[in-house]
Design a protein around this motif. Structure first.
Motif, PDB file in Angstrom:
ATOM      1  N   UNK A 185      40.070  55.747  37.057  1.00  0.00           N
ATOM      2  CA  UNK A 185      38.743  55.489  37.661  1.00  0.00           C
ATOM      3  C   UNK A 185      37.578  55.018  36.191  1.00  0.00           C
ATOM      4  N   UNK A 186      38.149  55.299  34.982  1.00  0.00           N
ATOM      5  CA  UNK A 186      37.426  54.928  33.640  1.00  0.00           C
ATOM      6  C   UNK A 186      37.611  53.439  33.579  1.00  0.00           C
ATOM      7  N   UNK A 187      36.482  52.845  33.514  1.00  0.00           N
ATOM      8  CA  UNK A 187      36.752  51.466  32.992  1.00  0.00           C
ATOM      9  C   UNK A 187      36.307  51.166  31.686  1.00  0.00           C
ATOM     10  N   UNK A 188      37.028  50.302  31.251  1.00  0.00           N
ATOM     11  CA  UNK A 188      36.861  49.872  29.771  1.00  0.00           C
ATOM     12  C   UNK A 188      37.543  48.640  29.497  1.00  0.00           C
ATOM     13  N   UNK A 189      37.458  48.022  28.403  1.00  0.00           N
ATOM     14  CA  UNK A 189      38.171  46.775  27.887  1.00  0.00           C
ATOM     15  C   UNK A 189      39.595  47.333  27.051  1.00  0.00           C
ATOM     16  N   UNK A 190      40.255  46.054  27.094  1.00  0.00           N
ATOM     17  CA  UNK A 190      41.656  46.194  26.523  1.00  0.00           C
ATOM     18  C   UNK A 190      41.950  44.624  26.214  1.00  0.00           C
ATOM     19  N   UNK A 191      43.060  44.388  24.859  1.00  0.00           N
ATOM     20  CA  UNK A 191      43.146  43.190  24.829  1.00  0.00           C
ATOM     21  C   UNK A 191      44.282  42.657  25.771  1.00  0.00           C
ATOM     22  N   UNK A 192      43.781  41.348  26.159  1.00  0.00           N
ATOM     23  CA  UNK A 192      44.920  40.838  27.195  1.00  0.00           C
ATOM     24  C   UNK A 192      46.073  40.714  26.633  1.00  0.00           C
ATOM     25  N   UNK A 193      46.410  40.358  25.278  1.00  0.00           N
ATOM     26  CA  UNK A 193      47.872  40.226  24.658  1.00  0.00           C
ATOM     27  C   UNK A 193      48.741  41.329  24.658  1.00  0.00           C
ATOM     28  N   UNK A 194      48.533  42.446  24.919  1.00  0.00           N
ATOM     29  CA  UNK A 194      48.853  43.773  25.277  1.00  0.00           C
ATOM     30  C   UNK A 194      49.549  44.097  26.634  1.00  0.00           C
ATOM     31  N   UNK A 195      49.104  43.200  27.532  1.00  0.00           N
ATOM     32  CA  UNK A 195      49.159  43.080  28.759  1.00  0.00           C
ATOM     33  C   UNK A 195      50.023  42.255  29.645  1.00  0.00           C
ATOM     34  N   UNK A 196      50.903  42.590  30.698  1.00  0.00           N
ATOM     35  CA  UNK A 196      51.761  41.361  31.178  1.00  0.00           C
ATOM     36  C   UNK A 196      51.358  41.553  33.099  1.00  0.00           C
ATOM     37  N   UNK A 197      50.431  40.637  33.238  1.00  0.00           N
ATOM     38  CA  UNK A 197      49.956  40.436  34.657  1.00  0.00           C
ATOM     39  C   UNK A 197      51.399  40.369  35.625  1.00  0.00           C
ATOM     40  N   UNK A 198      51.292  41.508  36.734  1.00  0.00           N
ATOM     41  CA  UNK A 198      52.553  41.460  37.648  1.00  0.00           C
ATOM     42  C   UNK A 198      52.217  41.177  39.041  1.00  0.00           C
ATOM     43  N   UNK A 199      50.808  41.085  39.233  1.00  0.00           N
ATOM     44  CA  UNK A 199      50.540  40.838  40.668  1.00  0.00           C
ATOM     45  C   UNK A 199      49.208  40.423  40.564  1.00  0.00           C
ATOM     46  N   UNK A 200      48.839  39.318  41.187  1.00  0.00           N
ATOM     47  CA  UNK A 200      47.423  38.514  41.294  1.00  0.00           C
ATOM     48  C   UNK A 200      47.121  38.945  42.785  1.00  0.00           C
ATOM     49  N   UNK A 201      45.844  39.452  42.844  1.00  0.00           N
ATOM     50  CA  UNK A 201      45.314  39.721  44.395  1.00  0.00           C
ATOM     51  C   UNK A 201      44.104  38.890  44.519  1.00  0.00           C
ATOM     52  N   UNK A 202      43.638  37.887  43.705  1.00  0.00           N
ATOM     53  CA  UNK A 202      42.636  37.027  43.833  1.00  0.00           C
ATOM     54  C   UNK A 202      42.712  35.779  43.233  1.00  0.00           C
ATOM     55  N   UNK A 203      42.740  34.965  44.168  1.00  0.00           N
ATOM     56  CA  UNK A 203      43.032  33.553  43.535  1.00  0.00           C
ATOM     57  C   UNK A 203      41.853  32.820  43.346  1.00  0.00           C
ATOM     58  N   UNK A 204      40.716  32.973  43.928  1.00  0.00           N
ATOM     59  CA  UNK A 204      39.331  32.182  43.753  1.00  0.00           C
ATOM     60  C   UNK A 204      38.595  33.005  42.917  1.00  0.00           C
ATOM     61  N   UNK A 205      38.119  32.926  41.851  1.00  0.00           N
ATOM     62  CA  UNK A 205      37.247  33.597  40.964  1.00  0.00           C
ATOM     63  C   UNK A 205      35.863  32.890  40.597  1.00  0.00           C
TER      64      UNK A 205
END
Length: 129
Positions: A96-116
């Protein structure tokens, strides 16, 4: 709306941000699933540990799952950051704590929204408690 109610509302909003610290903006725009950035864009897994450098960011452990709520649009030469919340029963204190992090340390495994939607960031996107 009556004037006493408006005054109470304003006092309440001031009280909420009283201990907050205004930090530099990381970006002028962000990509979200809706105009309020309330939809989860995707689920990602941390590739490495990330230690938050300040209160705008969250700590993430390698292998942790994160809900991604927004993706900052980088200024030229700036890093790319996403905003999200840790998802794991093991780290329930961080959920529940929302914060920032660098995208390059993450691997997207599932997209929920196509239209942004691309919307401007505000100073409130970068306040710290």
């Amino acid at each position: 709306m009556s004037y006493p109610l408006v005054i109470l509302l304003c006092v309440g909003l001031l009280h909420q941000t009283e201990g907050a610290v205004r930090m530099d903006k990381l970006s002028d725009n962000k990509i979200c699933g809706d105009a309020e950035c309330s939809y989860v864009l995707s689920m990602a897994t941390a590739l490495v540990d990330f230690t938050a450098p300040d209160c705008r960011f969250i700590n993430i452990k390698k292998g942790q799952m994160v809900y991604v709520y927004s993706k900052l649009v980088p200024a030229e030469g700036a890093g790319v950051f996403w905003s999200g919340s840790v998802y794991s029963e093991r780290y329930v204190d961080q959920m529940g704590i929302i914060g920032y992090f660098p995208a390059n340390v993450m691997k997207e495994i599932q997209k929920f929204v196509e239209k942004t939607v691309k919307i401007p960031t505000s100073d409130m996107d970068f306040y710290c408690d």
